[in-house]
Scaffold this motif. Structure first.
Motif, PDB file in Angstrom:
ATOM      1  N   SER B  19      33.388 -19.424   3.813  1.00 40.05           N
ATOM      2  CA  SER B  19      34.300 -20.526   4.106  1.00 40.05           C
ATOM      3  C   SER B  19      35.712 -19.945   4.088  1.00 40.05           C
ATOM      4  CB  SER B  19      34.129 -21.623   3.069  1.00 40.05           C
ATOM      5  OG  SER B  19      34.515 -21.147   1.803  1.00 40.05           O
ATOM      6  N   MET B  20      36.709 -20.819   4.079  1.00 39.35           N
ATOM      7  CA  MET B  20      38.103 -20.352   4.030  1.00 39.35           C
ATOM      8  C   MET B  20      38.336 -19.408   2.855  1.00 39.35           C
ATOM      9  SD  MET B  20      40.470 -22.285   6.034  1.00 39.35           S
ATOM     10  CE  MET B  20      41.691 -22.995   4.946  1.00 39.35           C
ATOM     11  N   VAL B  21      37.713 -19.756   1.714  1.00 45.89           N
ATOM     12  CA  VAL B  21      38.036 -19.002   0.503  1.00 45.89           C
ATOM     13  C   VAL B  21      36.928 -18.042   0.085  1.00 45.89           C
ATOM     14  CG1 VAL B  21      39.652 -20.633  -0.464  1.00 45.89           C
ATOM     15  CG2 VAL B  21      37.222 -20.974  -0.856  1.00 45.89           C
ATOM     16  N   ARG B  22      35.784 -18.181   0.730  1.00 42.14           N
ATOM     17  CA  ARG B  22      34.672 -17.350   0.283  1.00 42.14           C
ATOM     18  C   ARG B  22      34.134 -16.534   1.438  1.00 42.14           C
ATOM     19  NH1 ARG B  22      31.167 -20.416  -3.806  1.00 42.14           N
ATOM     20  NH2 ARG B  22      31.392 -21.971  -2.165  1.00 42.14           N
ATOM     21  N   ARG B  23      33.881 -15.280   1.175  1.00 39.13           N
ATOM     22  CA  ARG B  23      33.351 -14.425   2.215  1.00 39.13           C
ATOM     23  C   ARG B  23      31.851 -14.686   2.373  1.00 39.13           C
ATOM     24  NH1 ARG B  23      34.790  -8.337   3.060  1.00 39.13           N
ATOM     25  NH2 ARG B  23      36.749  -8.991   2.134  1.00 39.13           N
ATOM     26  N   ALA B  24      31.361 -14.615   3.605  1.00 37.82           N
ATOM     27  CA  ALA B  24      29.925 -14.771   3.839  1.00 37.82           C
ATOM     28  C   ALA B  24      29.186 -13.616   3.195  1.00 37.82           C
ATOM     29  CB  ALA B  24      29.648 -14.793   5.337  1.00 37.82           C
ATOM     30  N   LYS B  25      27.978 -13.899   2.689  1.00 34.07           N
ATOM     31  CA  LYS B  25      27.224 -12.784   2.111  1.00 34.07           C
ATOM     32  C   LYS B  25      25.732 -12.971   2.331  1.00 34.07           C
ATOM     33  CE  LYS B  25      27.037 -14.850  -2.463  1.00 34.07           C
ATOM     34  NZ  LYS B  25      27.235 -14.712  -3.872  1.00 34.07           N
ATOM     35  N   ASN B  26      25.030 -11.859   2.182  1.00 31.25           N
ATOM     36  CA  ASN B  26      23.586 -11.898   2.282  1.00 31.25           C
ATOM     37  C   ASN B  26      22.984 -11.809   0.881  1.00 31.25           C
ATOM     38  OD1 ASN B  26      22.850 -12.160   4.999  1.00 31.25           O
ATOM     39  ND2 ASN B  26      23.541 -10.068   5.385  1.00 31.25           N
ATOM     40  N   VAL B  27      22.041 -12.704   0.608  1.00 29.02           N
ATOM     41  CA  VAL B  27      21.357 -12.646  -0.674  1.00 29.02           C
ATOM     42  C   VAL B  27      19.951 -12.127  -0.409  1.00 29.02           C
ATOM     43  CG1 VAL B  27      20.463 -13.991  -2.601  1.00 29.02           C
ATOM     44  CG2 VAL B  27      22.672 -14.567  -1.590  1.00 29.02           C
ATOM     45  N   ARG B  28      19.569 -11.091  -1.126  1.00 32.12           N
ATOM     46  CA  ARG B  28      18.214 -10.548  -0.956  1.00 32.12           C
ATOM     47  C   ARG B  28      17.299 -11.236  -1.972  1.00 32.12           C
ATOM     48  NH1 ARG B  28      17.110  -4.728   1.381  1.00 32.12           N
ATOM     49  NH2 ARG B  28      17.997  -5.960   3.062  1.00 32.12           N
ATOM     50  N   ALA B  29      16.487 -12.186  -1.487  1.00 30.74           N
ATOM     51  CA  ALA B  29      15.641 -12.980  -2.386  1.00 30.74           C
ATOM     52  C   ALA B  29      14.360 -12.234  -2.748  1.00 30.74           C
ATOM     53  CB  ALA B  29      15.298 -14.317  -1.744  1.00 30.74           C
ATOM     54  N   VAL B  30      13.846 -11.456  -1.804  1.00 31.68           N
ATOM     55  CA  VAL B  30      12.632 -10.671  -2.062  1.00 31.68           C
ATOM     56  C   VAL B  30      12.952  -9.231  -1.680  1.00 31.68           C
ATOM     57  CG1 VAL B  30      10.221 -10.328  -1.419  1.00 31.68           C
ATOM     58  CG2 VAL B  30      11.113 -12.639  -1.625  1.00 31.68           C
ATOM     59  N   LYS B  31      12.746  -8.307  -2.628  1.00 26.38           N
ATOM     60  CA  LYS B  31      13.227  -6.939  -2.428  1.00 26.38           C
ATOM     61  C   LYS B  31      12.086  -5.935  -2.302  1.00 26.38           C
ATOM     62  CE  LYS B  31      17.135  -8.088  -5.417  1.00 26.38           C
ATOM     63  NZ  LYS B  31      17.576  -8.059  -6.802  1.00 26.38           N
ATOM     64  N   GLY B  32      11.330  -6.041  -1.235  1.00 30.27           N
ATOM     65  CA  GLY B  32      10.300  -5.027  -1.000  1.00 30.27           C
ATOM     66  C   GLY B  32       9.086  -5.168  -1.895  1.00 30.27           C
ATOM     67  N   ILE B  33       8.237  -6.141  -1.603  1.00 32.53           N
ATOM     68  CA  ILE B  33       7.061  -6.382  -2.442  1.00 32.53           C
ATOM     69  C   ILE B  33       5.792  -6.015  -1.676  1.00 32.53           C
ATOM     70  CG2 ILE B  33       5.678  -8.231  -3.493  1.00 32.53           C
ATOM     71  CD1 ILE B  33       8.179  -9.399  -4.591  1.00 32.53           C
ATOM     72  N   ASP B  34       4.892  -5.294  -2.351  1.00 27.64           N
ATOM     73  CA  ASP B  34       3.585  -4.949  -1.788  1.00 27.64           C
ATOM     74  C   ASP B  34       2.513  -5.730  -2.532  1.00 27.64           C
ATOM     75  OD1 ASP B  34       4.250  -2.521  -0.080  1.00 27.64           O
ATOM     76  OD2 ASP B  34       5.119  -1.954  -2.006  1.00 27.64           O
ATOM     77  N   PHE B  35       1.525  -6.188  -1.793  1.00 21.16           N
ATOM     78  CA  PHE B  35       0.391  -6.860  -2.444  1.00 21.16           C
ATOM     79  C   PHE B  35      -0.764  -6.925  -1.470  1.00 21.16           C
ATOM     80  CE2 PHE B  35       0.524 -10.686   0.035  1.00 21.16           C
ATOM     81  CZ  PHE B  35       1.831 -10.718   0.464  1.00 21.16           C
ATOM     82  N   SER B  36      -1.957  -7.178  -1.978  1.00 21.99           N
ATOM     83  CA  SER B  36      -3.090  -7.472  -1.111  1.00 21.99           C
ATOM     84  C   SER B  36      -4.100  -8.283  -1.910  1.00 21.99           C
ATOM     85  CB  SER B  36      -3.717  -6.186  -0.582  1.00 21.99           C
ATOM     86  OG  SER B  36      -4.449  -5.558  -1.604  1.00 21.99           O
ATOM     87  N   VAL B  37      -4.783  -9.181  -1.224  1.00 18.10           N
ATOM     88  CA  VAL B  37      -5.775 -10.025  -1.891  1.00 18.10           C
ATOM     89  C   VAL B  37      -7.098  -9.929  -1.141  1.00 18.10           C
ATOM     90  CG1 VAL B  37      -6.139 -12.248  -2.998  1.00 18.10           C
ATOM     91  CG2 VAL B  37      -3.865 -11.655  -2.186  1.00 18.10           C
ATOM     92  N   GLN B  38      -8.178  -9.682  -1.867  1.00 21.86           N
ATOM     93  CA  GLN B  38      -9.509  -9.607  -1.262  1.00 21.86           C
ATOM     94  C   GLN B  38     -10.096 -11.010  -1.120  1.00 21.86           C
ATOM     95  OE1 GLN B  38     -10.895  -6.949  -0.043  1.00 21.86           O
ATOM     96  NE2 GLN B  38      -9.508  -5.374  -0.849  1.00 21.86           N
ATOM     97  N   ALA B 221      -6.468 -16.982 -12.360  1.00 18.65           N
ATOM     98  CA  ALA B 221      -6.188 -15.787 -11.565  1.00 18.65           C
ATOM     99  C   ALA B 221      -7.210 -14.666 -11.739  1.00 18.65           C
ATOM    100  CB  ALA B 221      -4.802 -15.254 -11.915  1.00 18.65           C
ATOM    101  N   ASP B 222      -7.366 -13.853 -10.670  1.00 22.31           N
ATOM    102  CA  ASP B 222      -8.060 -12.587 -10.801  1.00 22.31           C
ATOM    103  C   ASP B 222      -7.032 -11.469 -10.930  1.00 22.31           C
ATOM    104  OD1 ASP B 222     -10.817 -13.517 -10.340  1.00 22.31           O
ATOM    105  OD2 ASP B 222     -10.034 -14.086  -8.392  1.00 22.31           O
ATOM    106  N   GLU B 223      -6.038 -11.525 -10.034  1.00 23.28           N
ATOM    107  CA  GLU B 223      -4.966 -10.547 -10.056  1.00 23.28           C
ATOM    108  C   GLU B 223      -3.667 -11.273 -10.380  1.00 23.28           C
ATOM    109  OE1 GLU B 223      -5.108  -7.140  -8.821  1.00 23.28           O
ATOM    110  OE2 GLU B 223      -7.281  -7.402  -9.031  1.00 23.28           O
ATOM    111  N   VAL B 224      -2.760 -10.599 -11.061  1.00 25.22           N
ATOM    112  CA  VAL B 224      -1.484 -11.215 -11.418  1.00 25.22           C
ATOM    113  C   VAL B 224      -0.342 -10.321 -10.966  1.00 25.22           C
ATOM    114  CG1 VAL B 224      -0.044 -12.064 -13.306  1.00 25.22           C
ATOM    115  CG2 VAL B 224      -2.525 -12.316 -13.444  1.00 25.22           C
ATOM    116  N   MET B 225       0.682 -10.944 -10.375  1.00 25.40           N
ATOM    117  CA  MET B 225       1.902 -10.217 -10.047  1.00 25.40           C
ATOM    118  C   MET B 225       3.065 -10.953 -10.699  1.00 25.40           C
ATOM    119  SD  MET B 225       3.327  -9.012  -6.390  1.00 25.40           S
ATOM    120  CE  MET B 225       3.413 -10.550  -5.536  1.00 25.40           C
ATOM    121  N   VAL B 226       3.804 -10.253 -11.531  1.00 25.10           N
ATOM    122  CA  VAL B 226       4.965 -10.861 -12.182  1.00 25.10           C
ATOM    123  C   VAL B 226       6.195 -10.464 -11.410  1.00 25.10           C
ATOM    124  CG1 VAL B 226       6.260 -11.046 -14.328  1.00 25.10           C
ATOM    125  CG2 VAL B 226       3.800 -10.643 -14.405  1.00 25.10           C
ATOM    126  N   ILE B 227       6.974 -11.446 -10.917  1.00 20.75           N
ATOM    127  CA  ILE B 227       8.185 -11.045 -10.219  1.00 20.75           C
ATOM    128  C   ILE B 227       9.428 -11.608 -10.886  1.00 20.75           C
ATOM    129  CG2 ILE B 227       6.992 -10.782  -8.009  1.00 20.75           C
ATOM    130  CD1 ILE B 227       8.302 -13.121  -6.929  1.00 20.75           C
TER     131      ILE B 227
END
Lengths: 279, 281
Positions: B19-38, B221-227
């Motif tokens: 805005s006038m007083v605040r610079r635009a920015k990017n927020v990284r909500a998820v930072k490179g997560i790997d997972f797989s579910v059978q 749960a069978d598998e757990v991921m804590v983020i």
């Protein structure tokens, strides 16, 4: 030593299809400095009975009781003015949705100062300083900055801290907390419960905690009342309740806790009632 | 075996306009997560609000696209920015949301709620749509005569059953559940968890279950991921995580979870008594 005594409280609501009894003959008594948990699921009348004490029910509700005394004073025969002196000063309440219970169009600083002005007669600088003391007491970082914040600029946990600060502003002797942590995460829940217990111990307040969460009960209560469909199922010291629950409903509630799951299935309340009926 | 769903270095940025007083920015909500579910398994994603767990759930449910990284459904790479997910994909992945009061249209009858996924994604004739919806109502523990009622006539637990039924209408293989029992009472929560377990056995469903409640996670749960803060700080089987949480954040979560153990209550009651006597003397 009893702070609040209620006997045979009945609350009825007038509805389009006739009268509905939400609370059906509940007794509550609370000693000074005691923590009482009222447990039940939605529709058990746990909130309604406490809203009746606060006089916050809508006009459609009829409240009757054999006795309702606070600190030896009869609340049933009190005039409106007398009651207003009590409610919000000696007896205060916090609610489940912290963000919804604050006014979105005023800063939180304004809202707490308003309470201090109206209830304690403080003004200007005195009110500001007391407000900041309260913010510090409930663990809000940078109280000076946060006084200027609007509710939407704060997290749920912080809004609940503001609500608690407002509720303890007048040094109440009885605080009623209606599901104070249900909308919050576990880590924040822990902080808020710890805060309530600390304030309770420091000020020797009576605390009535309304909840459906047996975990919260285990972590806070001295004594527990279990309610179901407007009736009291059981009343016990917290340890007795968990060690040796008497009512089938309490046993059902305890076994529905996921951490108590023994097999593949969680026992549910209806399983228990079926079992009881089969006996 | 090919996992039902797999994520490789999933990243999601949100753009916060300036805005006038605040610079635009990017927020990284998820930072490179790997997972797989059978197939037939449940992955629980645990974290507090703001950790990025719902963002991740929305990516898996094909609602939002990841900024970077790769999402594979049944071994096939999916890019929803290039091509909108069609009926084939929608009938593989469905989602159930946290708040059953907000996720059902108050002006839509339950029958229409349930048949709508079929109307949009298939050419099943009307009579069969109705039959399937009635059968599904029974499957989730409701009555066929609930077909013509509106959402406000149901309790929270029943509404969550309706939301689950809607998600299952297309017979998906993967169900993304975002805090499905957080808004429910304890005893109703137990019923819905039982239902989910039954449906998983019966239909061979794969679950991605987002929650902040460790006692629920331990049950389902069978598998757990804590983020935490967009990063997966700990990942493993349920037994590993619950027996031996290694990351400080996981331990913090465990410490905050209320204990209903009798010994713990006994200790707390004794502590309070001692504190009171200390004040009295």
């Amino acid at each position: 030593m009893s702070l609040l005594t209620i006997r045979n409280l009945i609350v009825k609501f007038a509805t389009a299809t006739g009268s509905f009894t939400a609370v059906d003959g509940i007794d509550v008594s609370l000693d000074r400095g005691e923590v009482l948990a009222i447990v039940g699921e939605s529709g058990s009348g746990k909130s309604v009975s406490m809203l009746a004490v606060m006089g916050l029910l809508p006009d459609t509700a009829t409240v009757t009781a054999d006795q309702m005394t606070y600190d030896g004073r009869n609340m049933l025969t009190m005039t409106g003015a007398e009651r207003r002196k009590l409610i919000g000063r000696e007896i205060t309440m916090i609610f489940q949705e912290p963000v919804a219970s604050l006014n979105p169009s005023f800063t939180v600083g304004f809202q707490i100062e308003e309470v201090l002005r109206l209830n304690l007669g403080l003004s200007g600088k005195a009110a500001r300083e007391r407000a900041m003391d309260l913010f510090r007491a409930v663990g809000i970082p940078e109280p000076e900055e946060k006084m200027k914040a609007y509710p939407h600029q704060m997290s749920g946990g912080q809004c609940q801290r503001v609500m608690i600060a407002i509720a303890i502003a007048s040094n109440p002797r009885l605080l009623i907390a209606d599901e104070p942590t249900t909308a919050l995460d576990v880590t924040i829940q822990k902080q808020i419960l710890d805060l309530l217990m600390k304030l309770q111990e420091d000020h020797g307040m009576g605390l009535i905690l309304i909840t459906h969460d047996m975990g919260v009960v285990a972590e806070t209560a001295d004594r527990v009342v279990v309610q179901y469909k407007g009736r009291k199922m059981e009343e016990a010291e917290v340890l007795d309740l968990f060690e040796n629950p008497q009512s089938p409903y309490t046993r059902a509630l305890l076994s529905a806790l996921p951490e108590h799951a023994t097999g593949d299935r969680l026992p549910t309340v209806s399983d228990f009632f079926n079992e009881e009926a089969a006996r | 075996m090919t996992p039902v769903v797999e994520g490789r270095a999933i990243v999601r940025d949100y753009h916060v306009p300036g805005s006038m007083v605040r610079r635009a920015k990017n927020v990284r909500a998820v930072k490179g997560i790997d997972f797989s579910v059978q197939k037939g398994k449940t992955l629980a994603i645990v974290g507090e609000s703001g950790s990025g767990k719902s963002t991740l759930a929305r990516i898996i449910a094909l609602i939002d696209a990841p900024t970077e990284g790769e999402l594979l459904i049944e071994g096939q790479g999916i890019d929803i920015t290039a091509r909108r997910p069609g009926p084939d994909l929608r009938s593989k992945v469905q989602m159930v949301f946290q708040n059953p009061y907000g996720s059902l249209n108050p002006r839509q009858k339950i029958g229409d709620v349930l048949t709508e996924p079929l109307v949009i994604n298939t050419d099943v004739p009307a009579a069969e749509r109705r039959d399937r919806a009635r059968a599904m109502l029974q499957k989730v523990g409701l009555m066929p005569e609930h077909y013509n009622r509106y959402p406000h006539m149901f309790s929270g637990g029943q509404r969550q059953r309706i939301a689950i039924a809607r998600a299952l209408m297309l017979k998906p293989s993967l169900l993304v559940l975002d805090e499905p029992v957080s808004a429910l009472d304890l005893s109703v929560q137990a019923q819905v968890l039982n239902l989910l377990a039954d449906l998983q056995d019966e239909m061979g469903l794969t679950y991605v279950f987002v929650s902040h409640d460790l006692s629920v996670v331990r049950y389902i749960a069978d598998e757990v991921m804590v983020i935490s803060k967009g990063e997966a700080v700990e990942q493993g089987s349920r037994e590993e995580i619950f027996a031996n949480p290694t990351h400080p954040y996981t331990r913090q979560l465990f410490a905050a979870t209320p204990v209903t153990d009798v010994e713990a209550i006994r200790a707390r009651v004794a502590r309070r008594k001692a504190a009171r006597q200390a004040v009295a003397t």
